[in-house]
Motif scaffolding. Sequence first.
Motif, mmCIF file in Angstrom:
data_model
loop_
_atom_site.group_PDB
_atom_site.id
_atom_site.type_symbol
_atom_site.label_atom_id
_atom_site.label_comp_id
_atom_site.label_asym_id
_atom_site.label_seq_id
_atom_site.Cartn_x
_atom_site.Cartn_y
_atom_site.Cartn_z
ATOM 1 N N VAL A 276 11.006 10.442 -15.630
ATOM 2 C CA VAL A 276 10.606 11.827 -15.384
ATOM 3 C C VAL A 276 11.288 12.311 -14.104
ATOM 4 C CG1 VAL A 276 8.627 13.346 -14.898
ATOM 5 C CG2 VAL A 276 8.393 11.451 -16.511
ATOM 6 N N ASN A 277 11.653 13.594 -14.056
ATOM 7 C CA ASN A 277 12.277 14.149 -12.861
ATOM 8 C C ASN A 277 11.236 14.271 -11.755
ATOM 9 O OD1 ASN A 277 13.394 16.095 -10.913
ATOM 10 N ND2 ASN A 277 15.053 16.237 -12.407
ATOM 11 N N ILE A 278 11.603 13.808 -10.563
ATOM 12 C CA ILE A 278 10.684 13.800 -9.427
ATOM 13 C C ILE A 278 10.251 15.209 -9.039
ATOM 14 C CG2 ILE A 278 12.505 13.782 -7.671
ATOM 15 C CD1 ILE A 278 9.149 11.903 -7.467
ATOM 16 N N GLU A 279 11.076 16.206 -9.347
ATOM 17 C CA GLU A 279 10.720 17.585 -8.985
ATOM 18 C C GLU A 279 9.478 18.068 -9.733
ATOM 19 O OE1 GLU A 279 13.749 20.560 -8.436
ATOM 20 O OE2 GLU A 279 15.255 18.995 -8.131
ATOM 21 N N GLN A 280 9.129 17.400 -10.802
ATOM 22 C CA GLN A 280 7.894 17.733 -11.511
ATOM 23 C C GLN A 280 6.690 17.468 -10.600
ATOM 24 O OE1 GLN A 280 7.534 16.027 -15.448
ATOM 25 N NE2 GLN A 280 5.303 16.032 -15.320
ATOM 26 N N PHE A 281 6.816 16.481 -9.730
ATOM 27 C CA PHE A 281 5.741 16.111 -8.814
ATOM 28 C C PHE A 281 5.971 16.692 -7.410
ATOM 29 C CE2 PHE A 281 6.289 12.714 -11.934
ATOM 30 C CZ PHE A 281 5.042 12.706 -12.525
ATOM 31 N N TRP A 282 7.212 16.669 -6.979
ATOM 32 C CA TRP A 282 7.582 17.123 -5.649
ATOM 33 C C TRP A 282 8.642 18.219 -5.771
ATOM 34 C CZ3 TRP A 282 8.690 11.521 -3.524
ATOM 35 C CH2 TRP A 282 7.485 10.820 -3.430
ATOM 36 N N PRO A 283 8.238 19.457 -5.881
ATOM 37 C CA PRO A 283 9.187 20.562 -6.080
ATOM 38 C C PRO A 283 10.252 20.680 -4.975
ATOM 39 C CG PRO A 283 6.920 21.320 -6.411
ATOM 40 C CD PRO A 283 6.847 19.924 -5.885
ATOM 41 N N GLN A 284 9.976 20.169 -3.798
ATOM 42 C CA GLN A 284 10.921 20.270 -2.681
ATOM 43 C C GLN A 284 11.995 19.181 -2.707
ATOM 44 O OE1 GLN A 284 7.556 19.881 -2.557
ATOM 45 N NE2 GLN A 284 6.625 20.917 -0.817
ATOM 46 N N TRP A 285 11.998 18.348 -3.741
ATOM 47 C CA TRP A 285 12.886 17.192 -3.757
ATOM 48 C C TRP A 285 14.358 17.562 -3.600
ATOM 49 C CZ3 TRP A 285 13.239 12.429 -2.598
ATOM 50 C CH2 TRP A 285 14.358 11.701 -2.968
ATOM 51 N N GLY B 252 17.695 12.950 -9.815
ATOM 52 C CA GLY B 252 16.289 13.179 -9.518
ATOM 53 C C GLY B 252 15.344 12.496 -10.493
ATOM 54 N N MET B 253 15.857 11.648 -11.356
ATOM 55 C CA MET B 253 15.008 10.947 -12.313
ATOM 56 C C MET B 253 14.428 9.689 -11.671
ATOM 57 S SD MET B 253 15.207 12.937 -14.731
ATOM 58 C CE MET B 253 15.234 12.738 -16.461
ATOM 59 N N ALA C 114 0.829 -1.221 0.000
ATOM 60 C CA ALA C 114 0.000 0.000 0.000
ATOM 61 C C ALA C 114 0.855 1.260 0.000
ATOM 62 C CB ALA C 114 -0.917 0.002 1.214
ATOM 63 N N ASP C 115 2.110 1.157 0.402
ATOM 64 C CA ASP C 115 3.008 2.318 0.398
ATOM 65 C C ASP C 115 3.634 2.476 -0.980
ATOM 66 O OD1 ASP C 115 2.516 2.778 3.064
ATOM 67 O OD2 ASP C 115 4.329 1.747 3.756
ATOM 68 N N GLY C 116 3.857 3.724 -1.348
ATOM 69 C CA GLY C 116 4.544 3.993 -2.608
ATOM 70 C C GLY C 116 6.031 3.748 -2.444
ATOM 71 N N ILE C 117 6.617 3.068 -3.416
ATOM 72 C CA ILE C 117 8.057 2.808 -3.399
ATOM 73 C C ILE C 117 8.631 3.324 -4.710
ATOM 74 C CG2 ILE C 117 9.872 1.049 -3.295
ATOM 75 C CD1 ILE C 117 7.889 -0.676 -1.682
ATOM 76 N N LEU C 118 9.668 4.165 -4.586
ATOM 77 C CA LEU C 118 10.298 4.751 -5.769
ATOM 78 C C LEU C 118 11.804 4.579 -5.675
ATOM 79 C CD1 LEU C 118 8.099 7.179 -4.619
ATOM 80 C CD2 LEU C 118 8.496 7.840 -6.955
ATOM 81 N N ALA C 119 12.426 4.390 -6.811
ATOM 82 C CA ALA C 119 13.879 4.451 -6.911
ATOM 83 C C ALA C 119 14.166 5.708 -7.732
ATOM 84 C CB ALA C 119 14.441 3.212 -7.598
ATOM 85 N N ILE C 120 14.932 6.622 -7.149
ATOM 86 C CA ILE C 120 15.234 7.895 -7.795
ATOM 87 C C ILE C 120 16.744 8.005 -7.900
ATOM 88 C CG2 ILE C 120 15.005 10.404 -7.599
ATOM 89 C CD1 ILE C 120 12.492 9.859 -5.852
ATOM 90 N N ASP C 121 17.238 8.328 -9.111
ATOM 91 C CA ASP C 121 18.691 8.414 -9.268
ATOM 92 C C ASP C 121 19.213 9.750 -8.726
ATOM 93 O OD1 ASP C 121 18.384 10.389 -11.244
ATOM 94 O OD2 ASP C 121 18.730 9.006 -12.913
ATOM 95 N N LYS C 122 20.528 9.911 -8.765
ATOM 96 C CA LYS C 122 21.157 11.104 -8.180
ATOM 97 C C LYS C 122 20.735 12.393 -8.876
ATOM 98 C CE LYS C 122 25.068 8.647 -6.339
ATOM 99 N NZ LYS C 122 26.489 8.458 -6.252
#
Length: 176
Positions: free
Chosen positions: A45-54, A23-24, A13-21
């Motif tokens: 896609v760059n995570i900052e598109q969804f989470w600007p504080q990344w 931010g992709m 139920a938790d979101g799991i993401l792998a994000i590279d250095k």
Amino acid sequence: ERASLEAVIQHTADGILAIDKDGMIRLLNPAAGRLLGGSHEAVGVNIEQFWPQWASIARDARQGALRCDLELPEQMISLAVTPTTAGFIVVARDVSREREIQDERRELDRQMFQMEKLTTLGELAMGVAHEIGNPLAGMKAVAQAMQYEDDIPTGLLEALKRMEAEIDRLSGFLRS
């Protein structure tokens, strides 16, 4: 084992993401896709598109594992960010409803405290009214008895009647 691990990641139920250095997003499970606004095609896609504080989250997470809350316009997401050699593993959970429930609970607690204070104040007022009412009743009885004395001076009789009227006024005040 790999198939079992993939099944756990896909169905948790938790979101799991792998994000590279950079931010992709390199990997995400369906729950993470839902947290990103239903975007299951966010890989690459760059995570900052969804989470600007990344950027600031990633900077802090480079020092070691990090837990933080990410406040977005429509939701509050709790993050557990773990740095890896390739970037970051992020476990995310929408805690918006949990926070709303906590806020509602705090408001209910505040209201209950106010009600308890008012109840205590009411009990105190009733006690004070009782403690004042008893002596007033005694004074009224004495004033009435003295009015029936045979040799009472006229001035005193008027004073006793005024005193009785004032006692009645105070007693009426205590009852209302």
